[in-house]
Design a protein around this motif. Structure first.
Motif, mmCIF file in Angstrom:
data_model
loop_
_atom_site.group_PDB
_atom_site.id
_atom_site.type_symbol
_atom_site.label_atom_id
_atom_site.label_comp_id
_atom_site.label_asym_id
_atom_site.label_seq_id
_atom_site.Cartn_x
_atom_site.Cartn_y
_atom_site.Cartn_z
ATOM 1 N N ASN A 67 0.809 -1.223 0.000
ATOM 2 C CA ASN A 67 0.000 0.000 0.000
ATOM 3 C C ASN A 67 0.842 1.273 0.000
ATOM 4 O O ASN A 67 0.401 2.316 -0.490
ATOM 5 N N ILE A 68 2.028 1.216 0.585
ATOM 6 C CA ILE A 68 2.895 2.396 0.659
ATOM 7 C C ILE A 68 4.073 2.193 -0.284
ATOM 8 O O ILE A 68 4.721 1.137 -0.263
ATOM 9 N N LYS A 69 4.353 3.194 -1.081
ATOM 10 C CA LYS A 69 5.495 3.152 -1.997
ATOM 11 C C LYS A 69 6.345 4.397 -1.803
ATOM 12 O O LYS A 69 5.827 5.521 -1.822
ATOM 13 N N VAL A 70 7.640 4.193 -1.603
ATOM 14 C CA VAL A 70 8.591 5.290 -1.522
ATOM 15 C C VAL A 70 9.465 5.256 -2.767
ATOM 16 O O VAL A 70 10.057 4.216 -3.088
ATOM 17 N N SER A 71 9.524 6.377 -3.459
ATOM 18 C CA SER A 71 10.375 6.505 -4.642
ATOM 19 C C SER A 71 11.506 7.454 -4.318
ATOM 20 O O SER A 71 11.269 8.583 -3.874
ATOM 21 N N PHE A 72 12.739 7.003 -4.540
ATOM 22 C CA PHE A 72 13.917 7.854 -4.334
ATOM 23 C C PHE A 72 14.462 8.246 -5.700
ATOM 24 O O PHE A 72 14.525 7.425 -6.622
ATOM 25 N N HIS A 73 14.872 9.507 -5.799
ATOM 26 C CA HIS A 73 15.343 10.033 -7.079
ATOM 27 C C HIS A 73 16.594 10.884 -6.906
ATOM 28 O O HIS A 73 16.811 11.475 -5.837
ATOM 29 N N LEU A 74 17.382 10.942 -7.950
ATOM 30 C CA LEU A 74 18.360 12.011 -8.126
ATOM 31 C C LEU A 74 17.841 12.913 -9.229
ATOM 32 O O LEU A 74 17.446 12.441 -10.299
ATOM 33 N N SER A 75 17.833 14.192 -8.968
ATOM 34 C CA SER A 75 17.341 15.146 -9.950
ATOM 35 C C SER A 75 18.362 15.343 -11.061
ATOM 36 O O SER A 75 19.485 14.817 -11.010
ATOM 37 N N ALA A 76 17.991 16.119 -12.056
ATOM 38 C CA ALA A 76 18.914 16.449 -13.139
ATOM 39 C C ALA A 76 20.145 17.174 -12.625
ATOM 40 O O ALA A 76 21.204 17.157 -13.254
#
Length: 696
Positions: free
Chosen positions: A37-46
């Motif tokens: 039910n819970i999703k964490v998305s980790f990103h590096l920006s441009a």
């Protein structure tokens, strides 16, 4: 313990060049809760800056939120990163608290660890770890040992929480010294902590540099989802307030610093506390969540047999209503041997196993005088009318243990100079619990109650407690962050606007709604030493202009609603003796097998049930705000096929917290797990029920 642990080999770096270009992302990695039910998305920006996003089912809960640090005399740690490696893990275990709301705690989560390194010449490294549970998330930063980052001096932690709407919020100001405020209920855009912040209105010098809130801070979205933001495992780090951007519905971590504008000073390697977000569809699920304790390390105390959860009486309420004084120079010094023995006799008669004495030691004459700056408390020398050894001896002969009291007046320098002798005295007398206090501005000057210096002091006291077998009940504390799992000597703490404000406040004290908010905010951090159970709610004849804004039945219900493994029985003996309602206080449990929120709405009402560990008896407490209401209690939590007797302590038909607060009724009902009862709660009222298995 049962462990089912799976570890996966480090996975290859997932770099989504072009695929995420429309959102300005160069890297994406995801982790979900066990129930998906819970999703964490980790990103590096441009720009190579880390940020994260949180979704619950189809709803985005936290939008793109940046992560990073400002450092003293060094470039920020906020961008120019590349991903070196990612690791994932899954954990499913069950552990048993020494004491607590439940006999067993399930700890199940999925983990994502990201190792980041700067692309610049220094190649400084930082790791970010996410743990995602069915009831929320925790994430922390790790600073590994490295050549170009040895001593870290943090001037700001720039962790963002970018909300997705103008949520309803229950909050208190982000004061650096004290949490003792009434909770406000506003839209996020209406938070104005600086307007509420009034230096000098509390017994401590307070400081708050910007519009910020303290944690736990709890919210409700337009879609009806409940969120609460806090931290876990606060160790050798500054406490976190949350600065609010009311226009953009965004919060950013604002660490409590000192006069030198240093928030945290550490040597690598080290970890930050966990930043936590609890997520629930019902408000009661926030209370039942074990996210905060699960994010702390397992118990390190080998032997806790010296402490058992207990109710306690004490020489305390007398000073607040004016029937006694803390200091020996006063007209009626309350902490004397004769009165202590009277309380011991009363406690023994009613199966109350401990007693607190405040004002026993020399130094109280100037404790409240902030102009004095230095208060000479002596933590081993009693006043002439108090025979410490005799009180301890007499208590032991009656089966009543003494709870020691150390009020430091926030003179931490003075307390630490005496702490070894103070704890040695308790060890010698076999005193196994102490209530500590830190009223006032911190000495040394330039430090604040919620900064790294004081976090480390409170930790030092816990370690002294372990060394000397003394459990700690801290007042004017650092916030509770679940460390009770690791250090079960941390039995309770204040950190809330407590019962004493009802005796002090000419503005009417705590309103009835106060304790319909506290369980969903402050109590999410851990146990609260609120001191329920005042029967003389009018406070007459002692405080003619003050009163307690609850009914008597409400006061009884607090023993179930507000959790602590030490619960005070604070009123004067004469207000309890011969009172039929006192039977509930005698009967109510203190250590629990399981706890359930049956029904609730934050700021309106709560219905709570707990099963006692030793006996299997159930106890139920329900309280309401200023509005009278009828609650329907479904007893389906009881074991099927058994009969029970419910003894009900409820508001009388004409009860009202202002005009008729002490009107109550006691009745009995035969019930089973198929039973339902409708009960009327008066304005500011409540109901308390003791449930025992019947032979019928």
């Amino acid at each position: 313990m049962k462990y089912i642990i799976k570890f996966f080999l480090p996975i290859l770096i997932l770099i989504l060049l072009n695929a995420c270009a429309s959102e300005g992302k160069k890297f994406t990695s995801e982790v979900t809760s066990p129930d998906k039910n819970i999703k964490v998305s980790f990103h590096l920006s441009a720009e190579n800056q880390p940020f994260y996003v949180v979704n619950y089912k189809t709803e985005k809960v936290i939008d793109s939120s940046k992560m990073g640090f400002e450092l003293k005399d060094a470039a920020p740690l906020s961008g120019d990163f590349r991903i070196v490696a990612t690791d994932t893990a899954s954990v499913n275990e069950t552990w048993q608290p020494v004491w607590g709301e439940d006999a067993e705690v399930k700890n199940e989560y999925n983990e994502l660890k990201l190792q980041l390194e700067e692309t610049s010449a220094l190649k400084r490294k930082i790791n970010i770890i996410f743990k995602v549970y069915d009831d929320g998330i925790g994430f922390r930063y790790e600073f590994p040992k490295q050549e170009n980052l040895n001593e870290v001096v943090i001037t700001d932690e720039n962790t963002e929480f970018n909300l997705t709407g103008n949520h309803k919020v229950w909050w208190i100001p982000g004061d650096w010294d004290i949490y003792e405020y009434l909770y406000q209920t506003t839209k996020f855009s209406e938070i104005d902590a600086l307007k509420l912040y009034e230096p000098g209105t509390h017994l401590g010098q307070t400081y708050m540099p910007e519009n910020a809130v303290n944690t736990p801070v709890t919210m409700k979205t337009e879609a009806g989802l409940y969120l609460s933001f806090h931290e876990a495992d606060l160790t050798d780090y500054a406490g976190m307030t949350l600065a609010v951007d009311t226009t953009n519905h965004k919060m950013k971590s604002e660490l409590v610093g000192n006069a030198e504008n240093i928030k945290v000073k550490r040597q690598t390697p080290f970890e930050t506390p966990w930043r936590t977000i609890q997520i629930a569809e019902k408000p009661g699920q926030l209370i039942e969540s074990k996210l905060i304790v699960n994010l702390n390390d397992p118990n390190v105390v080998e032997d806790m047999s010296f402490f058992k959860p207990t109710k306690y009486t004490g020489i305390w309420w007398d000073m607040h209503i004016g029937t006694g004084n803390w200091d020996y120079a006063g007209a009626n010094h309350a902490a004397n041997t004769t009165y202590a023995k009277e309380l011991i006799d009363f406690s023994a008669k009613h199966n109350i196993n401990a007693m607190l004495v405040e004002g026993w030691n020399i130094g109280w004459e100037q404790w409240w005088d902030k102009k004095a700056k230095q208060v000479d408390f002596d933590f081993v020398t009693p006043y002439p009318d108090y025979d410490l050894q005799e009180v301890v001896r007499y208590g032991k002969s009656k089966g009543v243990a003494l709870i020691m009291h150390h009020e430091t007046s926030a003179d931490v320098t003075g307390y630490e100079a005496q702490i070894d002798t103070a704890f040695a005295l308790m060890k010698d007398l076999k005193i196994h619990a102490v209530k500590t206090g830190y009223v006032g501005s911190v000495i040394p000057e330039g430090e604040y109650h919620h900064g790294q210096f004081m976090v480390n002091h409170y930790q030092k006291v816990l370690e002294k407690g372990i060394e000397n077998q003394v459990a700690i009940n801290a007042h004017e504390p650092i916030k509770a962050t679940g460390k009770r799992r690791t250090y079960p000597v941390a039995i309770s703490r204040e950190g809330v606007r407590g019962q004493e404000y009802n005796a002090w406040s000419d503005d009417g004290g705590n309103p009835p709604e106060h304790l319909t908010i506290v369980p969903f905010t402050r109590m999410l951090g851990g146990p609260v030493d609120y001191t329920p159970g005042i029967f003389n709610t009018s406070l007459k004849p002692y405080k003619e202009n003050n009163q307690i804004n609850t009914t008597l039945a409400h006061q009884l219900a607090l023993y179930v609603v507000v959790y602590s493994p030490v619960q005070m029985v604070p009123d004067l003996i004469k207000n309890y003796e011969g009172h039929p309602a006192f039977q509930f206080i005698e009967d109510v449990g203190i250590d629990w097998q399981q706890s359930k929120v049956l029904d609730a709405e934050i700021g309106d009402f709560i219905v709570m049930a707990r099963q006692e560990k030793q006996t299997g008896h159930w106890f139920l407490g329900a309280i309401t705000d200023e509005q009278a209401r009828t609650v329907t209690i479904n007893f389906d939590f009881l074991e099927a096929g058994k009969n029970y007797t419910a003894t009900i302590y409820k508001d009388a038909a004409d009860a009202h917290y202002k005009t008729n607060p002490e009107a109550y009724e006691i009745s009995s009902e035969d019930i089973s797990n198929n039973s339902k009862l409708e009960l009327m709660l008066a304005a500011g009222g409540g109901v308390a029920i003791a449930i025992k298995e019947s032979n019928k």
